[in-house]
Each structure stands twice: as structure tokens, then as C-alpha cells.
Write an enzyme that holds these catalytic residues in place. Sequence first.
Site, mmCIF file in Angstrom:
data_model
loop_
_atom_site.group_PDB
_atom_site.id
_atom_site.type_symbol
_atom_site.label_atom_id
_atom_site.label_comp_id
_atom_site.label_asym_id
_atom_site.label_seq_id
_atom_site.Cartn_x
_atom_site.Cartn_y
_atom_site.Cartn_z
ATOM 1 N N GLY A 128 -41.243 -19.945 21.803
ATOM 2 C CA GLY A 128 -40.172 -19.410 22.629
ATOM 3 C C GLY A 128 -39.975 -20.198 23.913
ATOM 4 O O GLY A 128 -39.377 -19.701 24.870
ATOM 5 N N GLY A 129 -40.459 -21.442 23.943
ATOM 6 C CA GLY A 129 -40.255 -22.288 25.100
ATOM 7 C C GLY A 129 -40.936 -21.810 26.361
ATOM 8 O O GLY A 129 -40.571 -22.228 27.460
ATOM 9 N N SER A 211 -44.022 -24.440 18.228
ATOM 10 C CA SER A 211 -43.216 -24.778 19.405
ATOM 11 C C SER A 211 -44.044 -24.586 20.678
ATOM 12 O O SER A 211 -45.071 -25.241 20.846
ATOM 13 C CB SER A 211 -41.934 -23.947 19.411
ATOM 14 O OG SER A 211 -41.004 -24.452 20.343
#
Length: 547
Positions: A128-129, A211
Site C-alpha cells: 500500500g505504498g 510492494s
Amino acid sequence: MWISYVVLLPLLAGVPLVGAVGPLVNFDYSSYRGTARSTGVTEWLGIRFAAPPLGELRWRAPQAPLQNDTVIDAVAHGHICLTTRRTATPDPPDDPKTSEDCPFLDVYAPSSASTTTKLPVYLFIQGGGFNSNSNANYNGTGLIQAADMNIIVVNFNYRVGLYGFLASQEVVDNGDTNVGLLDQRMVMQWVQKYITLFGGDPSHVVLGGDSAGGASLLYHLTAYGGRDDGLFQAAAAESASFGNMLNVSQSQYQYDAIIERVGCGYDKVQDTIGCLRSLNVSYLQAHNFNIPYPDGGPRARAPLYMYQPTIDGGIITDYSYRLLQTGDFIRVPVIFGDDTNGGTVFTPPNTSNYSEMDQFLVDQFNAMTTNQLEIMNAMYPPAETYPDSGPLWRTVSNAYGEMRYMCPSQAVGSAYSEYSASGTWIYRYNVMDPNQTEKGYGVPHTVEINAIWGPYNVAPQTAPASYYPGQSNGGIIPVIQGYWTSFIRSYDPNTYRVAGSPEWVQWTAWAKDRLVFQTNATAMEVVDHGQQARCAYLQSIGILTQQ
């Protein structure tokens, strides 16, 4: 031939065993009653692992859960952590599934496990960055079944964005930096203390993540300069991100901006962080959005992800590239890899020229120089075009995808092959979904997560239609699950891989062999010379670009 008792567990699913873990699990701070499913898996949802991080606990390291003497029915997921918006555009009304009080985890275990089985544990960190919890509440049943009922799966929420990664001198003086990473560490410690109650082995924990979750794995591998606290024994990262890393003083502008927006500025109050902690979360959330880097020029836009892990001299001591170069990381078996087209979902589809491409890159990596941009322009010529998109959309996507994802993972592989003998495996995921291909996304960022968990176990309607049984890419699911669960069980993706799938050869800096996942065509490949040259340059400037 001797057969272990653990291998027989799936044959006994649903049959009560002497010593089997029941749905009711008692901790020293609370008790939770899970649900035994007909799948042979028992699930405990919404277990609290830390005290509510509210009020005076905002921007502080997670605290132990409060004592609760009632039995809690663990039948619903806990709240997802609040998100930081990319722009100032207001969000829709508050999602009832989200909250500032969000330190909750889920556990999935074979119903036939007992406190003596000591099953391997897969501890998953969602992406989710670092600005959202984008992979919340995935169901571990598919992975457990793919592992012959021989693993336990744990996933969880952690603070993100403004609440997880605010950094400034005020936070250092009266709080903690990188509390989102400290939340993750708190879960690792929770696993060490309690996972035996579910039949797990605290000395056999494999971290997973995609991610920002994959980036988190590297932050924990390099935490405190590579100090090994014995919290995990291997790590498997999917599409790990190397974002723009600032130190505390460089992050000060973010703090100064938020206190001004909410009326807690230096000219209004003496205790600015105390003022922030006193604010109603709905009011704070209304002002929680990204802004451009300072001195970005009149065309600057906010980065996709502004709040990021900060070099604070504690859990993060330096840039990731430097820590890899100096060997300051824990030596454990690792998997790292990426998707062929990891940049397409991030870059502006209307990108028409190199000036716009350069602006996008500088908006994400504010330390980039004109000379670096000129070299990148030469390295990434105009690529294929698609309807309803600018002529340089795929060009900027290629540049961003390799700079932030593909090349960093190869750097991890090379550093581990040099400093560690524990085992290093690199992959490229190249499974083509017809719908994604038609739209020009190719094989986009983190799409492999749908195959690793199985299409039924991720968020509803997120898995590509071609991944379901009987569809064109359904055959990739058992193949990739075979490698992943083998790594979880044995620290080697080959031990229990699906019969007929190729041996996954380890990566070395000189050979650059990686596994390419393709439906009905998974095989080893050597990184092509063009990508080798581009990655060599991007890795050479990695410290200069603050990665």
C-alpha cells in the site's frame, strides 16, 4: 519408508485429535474464540496485538494490549488503518471498515494442529505504498491447503501514512519515528510469544510481503544495521519497492505543513505535537493528504506516496542501496522478484513527451539531477502506444518500473549472493491476463499476489478473471503456490515444488539467472543484456536518488 505425522494431518482434517488446538485460545491479556471451517482450517480474525494508538499514543511505538478478561469471538476482521490521500480532493464518507484503532491480526491454522506440531509460520506484510493497507484480510486457507496443511498463516494491519510515518524533530523529541515498521516488529514479537498456542513454530518464521510489504522485508533484514533479533528465518518479497528515503530533517516540511493545515502551527501553540494528538481524528483525516516536495518548481505535483520510512538512525540507519553494498543485513534465505510491467499502474497515462516523463520522475525522487534524467531519456526510447494514452506512457512506465521495482530486487539478489550462503532466488512474473494486456497494463505491479494466495482468497473481484479454475491462467496457481509453500516449509522453493515444474536456480551477480513465471511455460532465463545495462546504471545512482 518413514512418513512424518505432520504429512498425515490433511487426511485427518475435521477429525478431533488428542491435543489438537481448539477454537478457544487463551493469551495472558485476553481470550479469543475462532471458527473451525469445513476446509480443515481454523481461523481467528481480529486479534488485537497492541493497545489503541490514540491520543497520547499517536506517533509512539506500539504498546502492549490492554487486559480484557472476556472471551472475544474472533469472527470478524479488525479495522483497517486509515489512509493518506494522494491529493487534497476529499474522500467519500468515512469507510466503517477503517479506524485509527487498527492494530489487529488474523491467524489461519490447520484445525488438526496441536501445540506440539511446530508448523512453519508465514507472516505476511501487506502493501500500500506505506500510505494505505491495500491487501487487508487475505484468507490463508489456500496457502495452507497448497502446503499439505503444514503451515500457519498470519497477516495484520499496521499504521501507515500520516499515522505511521510522520517524522520531524518534534516527533523525535516526544514520540517515535517509523511507528508503522515498529507495528510490524510488534507482530513479529507477538508471533514469538503466542504462535505455539496455534501449533506454530516460533523458530521457523518466514516473512512475506508485496510492494511496500516487500520493502518492509528489506527494512527488517537491514534493521538496526543488520542486527538479527531472531524474529524470522527467511523472507519472500513480491515486487518490493525502493522508494524515496528522507532523513528526519528532510521530512520536517511534512510536519510543518500538517500543523499549519490543522491550526497547530508554531505561531498558534507552543506544543505543536501535543496539539496534533488532541485533534479529533475525523478533523485530522480531512487534512491528511500529500503535497509536493519543497522547491519542486511550479509544475511539481505531490508524489504518489509522500509519507515513507525515514532514515532515523534507529531501525533505519541508511539508504537501502548502501546497506546492501556494505553487507549490513541479516543472512537468511530470500526470494525477491517483480512483474514484467511493474510501472504501468502508477504512471500518468497521458504522458506525451520526455519533459512530462522527467517531471513525473522528479516528483517521485526529488534528488534526481538533470544529467541523470537525460541519461534515462536515452536509456528508455519511445515504446509501444495504446489507445487513450499518451505516446510516452509505456516509456515512463518502463523507466519507473525498473527504477523502483525490477532493478532494486536484482540488487538485493546480487548483494545476498555475495555476502550470504543461505540461498537467493530471483523471479520475473510474466503471466498475461487478456483484459490487462488489452488495456496496455501488461503484467502489472503485484498481480502475482492473486496467484500466490489463490483467486478466491484475496479481496473480492480483484483477481483477474483468467486466474480462476478452468480459465486460461488457472494453471499458474498450483505452480507458484508450490514454490512459495516449499520455501515457507523448507527455506528452499524447490523441495516441495509441483511435479514437472523446473528447478529454480539460485541467482548470482555474474550469471543473473531468474525464474520467469508463465502459464504452461515457467522456465529459467538470463536477464537480457539491455535490462542488465539499465539496471547497472540505476543501481549505480541508487544512493544519489535516495533509495
